[in-house]
Design a protein around this motif. Structure first.
Motif, PDB file in Angstrom:
ATOM      1  N   ALA A 102      56.925   3.747  31.553  1.00 24.17           N
ATOM      2  CA  ALA A 102      58.129   4.279  31.311  1.00 24.17           C
ATOM      3  C   ALA A 102      58.542   5.318  32.170  1.00 24.17           C
ATOM      4  CB  ALA A 102      58.018   5.028  29.974  1.00 24.17           C
ATOM      5  N   ALA A 103      57.733   5.971  32.800  1.00 23.65           N
ATOM      6  CA  ALA A 103      58.189   6.947  33.752  1.00 23.65           C
ATOM      7  C   ALA A 103      58.235   6.284  35.247  1.00 23.65           C
ATOM      8  CB  ALA A 103      57.153   8.234  33.773  1.00 23.65           C
ATOM      9  N   GLU A 104      57.727   4.982  35.256  1.00 21.85           N
ATOM     10  CA  GLU A 104      57.919   4.619  36.728  1.00 21.85           C
ATOM     11  C   GLU A 104      56.878   5.271  37.791  1.00 21.85           C
ATOM     12  OE1 GLU A 104      61.703   3.285  38.263  1.00 21.85           O
ATOM     13  OE2 GLU A 104      62.150   2.021  36.513  1.00 21.85           O
ATOM     14  N   ALA A 105      55.992   5.719  37.115  1.00 22.93           N
ATOM     15  CA  ALA A 105      54.797   6.579  37.824  1.00 22.93           C
ATOM     16  C   ALA A 105      53.617   5.251  38.435  1.00 22.93           C
ATOM     17  CB  ALA A 105      53.983   7.381  37.125  1.00 22.93           C
ATOM     18  N   PRO A 106      53.186   5.573  39.657  1.00 22.58           N
ATOM     19  CA  PRO A 106      52.561   4.548  40.380  1.00 22.58           C
ATOM     20  C   PRO A 106      51.167   4.127  39.613  1.00 22.58           C
ATOM     21  CG  PRO A 106      53.564   6.019  41.996  1.00 22.58           C
ATOM     22  CD  PRO A 106      53.881   6.670  40.644  1.00 22.58           C
ATOM     23  N   ILE A 107      50.992   2.969  39.515  1.00 21.01           N
ATOM     24  CA  ILE A 107      49.770   2.343  39.140  1.00 21.01           C
ATOM     25  C   ILE A 107      49.301   1.098  40.037  1.00 21.01           C
ATOM     26  CG2 ILE A 107      48.894   1.164  36.953  1.00 21.01           C
ATOM     27  CD1 ILE A 107      51.274   2.092  35.339  1.00 21.01           C
ATOM     28  N   PHE A 108      48.063   1.081  40.161  1.00 23.31           N
ATOM     29  CA  PHE A 108      47.410  -0.261  40.944  1.00 23.31           C
ATOM     30  C   PHE A 108      46.302  -0.677  40.058  1.00 23.31           C
ATOM     31  CE2 PHE A 108      44.532  -2.028  43.930  1.00 23.31           C
ATOM     32  CZ  PHE A 108      45.225  -2.850  44.636  1.00 23.31           C
ATOM     33  N   GLY A 109      46.237  -2.020  39.589  1.00 18.35           N
ATOM     34  CA  GLY A 109      45.346  -2.406  39.059  1.00 18.35           C
ATOM     35  C   GLY A 109      44.490  -3.676  39.446  1.00 18.35           C
ATOM     36  N   VAL A 110      43.116  -3.690  39.139  1.00 16.06           N
ATOM     37  CA  VAL A 110      42.556  -4.785  39.654  1.00 16.06           C
ATOM     38  C   VAL A 110      41.742  -5.450  38.577  1.00 16.06           C
ATOM     39  CG1 VAL A 110      40.557  -5.287  41.127  1.00 16.06           C
ATOM     40  CG2 VAL A 110      42.098  -3.432  41.910  1.00 16.06           C
ATOM     41  N   CYS A 111      41.774  -6.608  38.378  1.00 16.85           N
ATOM     42  CA  CYS A 111      40.955  -7.616  37.487  1.00 16.85           C
ATOM     43  C   CYS A 111      41.286  -7.289  36.023  1.00 16.85           C
ATOM     44  CB  CYS A 111      39.696  -7.951  37.847  1.00 16.85           C
ATOM     45  SG  CYS A 111      38.925  -9.151  37.041  1.00 16.85           S
ATOM     46  N   LEU A 112      40.580  -6.736  35.431  1.00 17.20           N
ATOM     47  CA  LEU A 112      40.926  -6.081  33.976  1.00 17.20           C
ATOM     48  C   LEU A 112      41.937  -5.152  34.099  1.00 17.20           C
ATOM     49  CD1 LEU A 112      39.876  -5.644  30.959  1.00 17.20           C
ATOM     50  CD2 LEU A 112      38.441  -3.964  31.769  1.00 17.20           C
ATOM     51  N   GLY A 113      42.186  -4.432  35.241  1.00 17.49           N
ATOM     52  CA  GLY A 113      43.209  -3.766  35.357  1.00 17.49           C
ATOM     53  C   GLY A 113      44.543  -4.302  35.298  1.00 17.49           C
ATOM     54  N   ALA A 114      44.339  -5.606  35.836  1.00 20.95           N
ATOM     55  CA  ALA A 114      45.839  -6.115  35.983  1.00 20.95           C
ATOM     56  C   ALA A 114      45.989  -7.012  34.624  1.00 20.95           C
ATOM     57  CB  ALA A 114      45.832  -7.519  36.795  1.00 20.95           C
ATOM     58  N   GLN A 115      45.054  -7.141  33.883  1.00 21.20           N
ATOM     59  CA  GLN A 115      45.056  -7.828  32.464  1.00 21.20           C
ATOM     60  C   GLN A 115      45.713  -6.701  31.351  1.00 21.20           C
ATOM     61  OE1 GLN A 115      41.457  -9.564  31.847  1.00 21.20           O
ATOM     62  NE2 GLN A 115      41.400 -10.484  33.629  1.00 21.20           N
ATOM     63  N   LEU A 116      45.199  -5.523  31.694  1.00 17.56           N
ATOM     64  CA  LEU A 116      45.757  -4.151  30.763  1.00 17.56           C
ATOM     65  C   LEU A 116      47.168  -3.875  31.256  1.00 17.56           C
ATOM     66  CD1 LEU A 116      42.421  -2.097  30.988  1.00 17.56           C
ATOM     67  CD2 LEU A 116      43.322  -3.267  29.023  1.00 17.56           C
ATOM     68  N   LEU A 117      47.650  -4.195  32.519  1.00 16.32           N
ATOM     69  CA  LEU A 117      48.825  -3.912  32.721  1.00 16.32           C
ATOM     70  C   LEU A 117      49.607  -4.897  32.148  1.00 16.32           C
ATOM     71  CD1 LEU A 117      48.605  -2.475  36.438  1.00 16.32           C
ATOM     72  CD2 LEU A 117      49.775  -1.326  34.511  1.00 16.32           C
ATOM     73  N   ALA A 118      49.152  -6.111  32.242  1.00 15.56           N
ATOM     74  CA  ALA A 118      50.092  -7.330  31.882  1.00 15.56           C
ATOM     75  C   ALA A 118      50.252  -6.859  30.302  1.00 15.56           C
ATOM     76  CB  ALA A 118      49.347  -8.660  31.800  1.00 15.56           C
ATOM     77  N   GLU A 119      49.248  -6.433  29.376  1.00 16.35           N
ATOM     78  CA  GLU A 119      49.377  -6.317  28.121  1.00 16.35           C
ATOM     79  C   GLU A 119      50.249  -5.057  27.687  1.00 16.35           C
ATOM     80  OE1 GLU A 119      47.674  -7.040  25.015  1.00 16.35           O
ATOM     81  OE2 GLU A 119      46.531  -8.758  25.620  1.00 16.35           O
ATOM     82  N   SER A 120      50.212  -4.140  28.650  1.00 15.06           N
ATOM     83  CA  SER A 120      50.957  -2.986  28.421  1.00 15.06           C
ATOM     84  C   SER A 120      52.488  -3.187  28.771  1.00 15.06           C
ATOM     85  CB  SER A 120      50.471  -1.871  29.596  1.00 15.06           C
ATOM     86  OG  SER A 120      49.173  -1.535  29.359  1.00 15.06           O
ATOM     87  N   LEU A 121      52.825  -4.352  29.582  1.00 15.08           N
ATOM     88  CA  LEU A 121      54.222  -4.602  29.759  1.00 15.08           C
ATOM     89  C   LEU A 121      54.576  -5.339  28.758  1.00 15.08           C
ATOM     90  CD1 LEU A 121      53.717  -5.271  33.577  1.00 15.08           C
ATOM     91  CD2 LEU A 121      55.511  -3.584  32.553  1.00 15.08           C
ATOM     92  N   GLY A 122      53.842  -5.817  27.696  1.00 12.23           N
ATOM     93  CA  GLY A 122      54.273  -6.839  26.713  1.00 12.23           C
ATOM     94  C   GLY A 122      53.933  -8.324  26.921  1.00 12.23           C
TER      95      GLY A 122
END
Length: 250
Positions: free
Chosen positions: A88-108
């Motif tokens: 929501a704040a457009e604050a930097p995030i880098f995701g790897v594997c599970l991190g990418a999947q959690l980001l996908a969930e976080s984005l809807g």
């Protein structure tokens, strides 16, 4: 935690899920750019107590957990809440594997169990958008895959697929210039590779592989993959000072 305005070092908050799945060679790239690395072990820490906007960068690493198993692993729900606040704040995030999947969930979007695990030193193919992104450094460079879950991305403005593989369509994505996620494992260095073979090598024959085969692939592809990893993360980090800043607290 951070002191960007005061001229101090930037802080990278690393959410780790398993001591065997660490930063690896990503750590050297962060340190070379002057980041202080703060690692939080999500399964044992109180993730809900973390200020989502305190760190200059959040890195979410891989793990055996599935992003959709929030009932079984409640800290994953806390991570998703933290990631949504940063998104929501457009604050930097880098995701790897599970991190990418959690980001996908976080984005809807939706993470889900795949038909078959993707394991080994495999190719990822950048999309047209990926060819103009940091992911382009992995074009023609085999990288480590070791996952059984995948994800669907929501149809959202500014969210772009950057790479695919023969087995899974979503291998990397970005939102704006501040969020970057990869399904593959750019962090794998010599130590992590051997640790994974020790820990999970018994499952390799199911995929027509062996520890010896992966060690040979690592010897052949590892140096180029580590160089591509440094370029990918380094390019992403080098652009961050000109992108949206983390909002400063009063």
């Amino acid at each position: 935690m951070s002191d960007v305005a005061g001229g101090g070092r930037r802080v990278a908050l690393v959410l780790r899920h398993d001591s065997a799945i660490g930063l690896g060679n990503l750590g050297a790239t962060l340190e070379a750019r002057g980041y202080e690395i703060v690692t939080v072990d999500a399964p044992t820490a109180d993730v809900s107590a973390l200020d989502p906007l305190d760190a200059d960068l959040v890195i979410v690493l891989g793990g055996d957990e599935a992003a959709y198993e929030t009932d079984r692993y409640p800290y994953l729900a806390d991570e998703i809440a933290l990631l949504r606040a940063r998104i929501a704040a457009e604050a930097p995030i880098f995701g790897v594997c599970l991190g990418a999947q959690l980001l996908a969930e976080s984005l809807g979007g939706r993470a889900f169990k795949g038909d078959r695990k993707e394991v080994g030193w495999l190719a990822v193919e950048p999309t047209a958008a990926g060819a103009a992104s940091p992911v382009r450094h992995f074009a023609g460079v085999p990288t480590v895959q070791w996952h059984g879950d995948s994800f669907e991305l929501p149809d959202e403005a500014g969210l772009v697929r950057l790479a695919s593989s023969a087995q899974y369509e979503n291998q990397a994505f970005a939102k704006g210039d501040w969020l970057l996620a990869v399904q593959f494992h750019p962090e794998v260095d010599d130590e992590i590779h051997e640790d994974w073979l020790d820990a999970w090598g018994d499952e390799l024959p199911e995929y027509g592989l062996s520890r010896e085969r992966l060690r040979a692939d690592h010897a052949e592809h590892g140096p180029r993959a580590q160089a591509a990893s440094a370029r990918l993360l380094g390019e992403y980090l080098d652009a961050l000072p000109t992108r949206a800043k983390v909002p400063q607290r009063d």
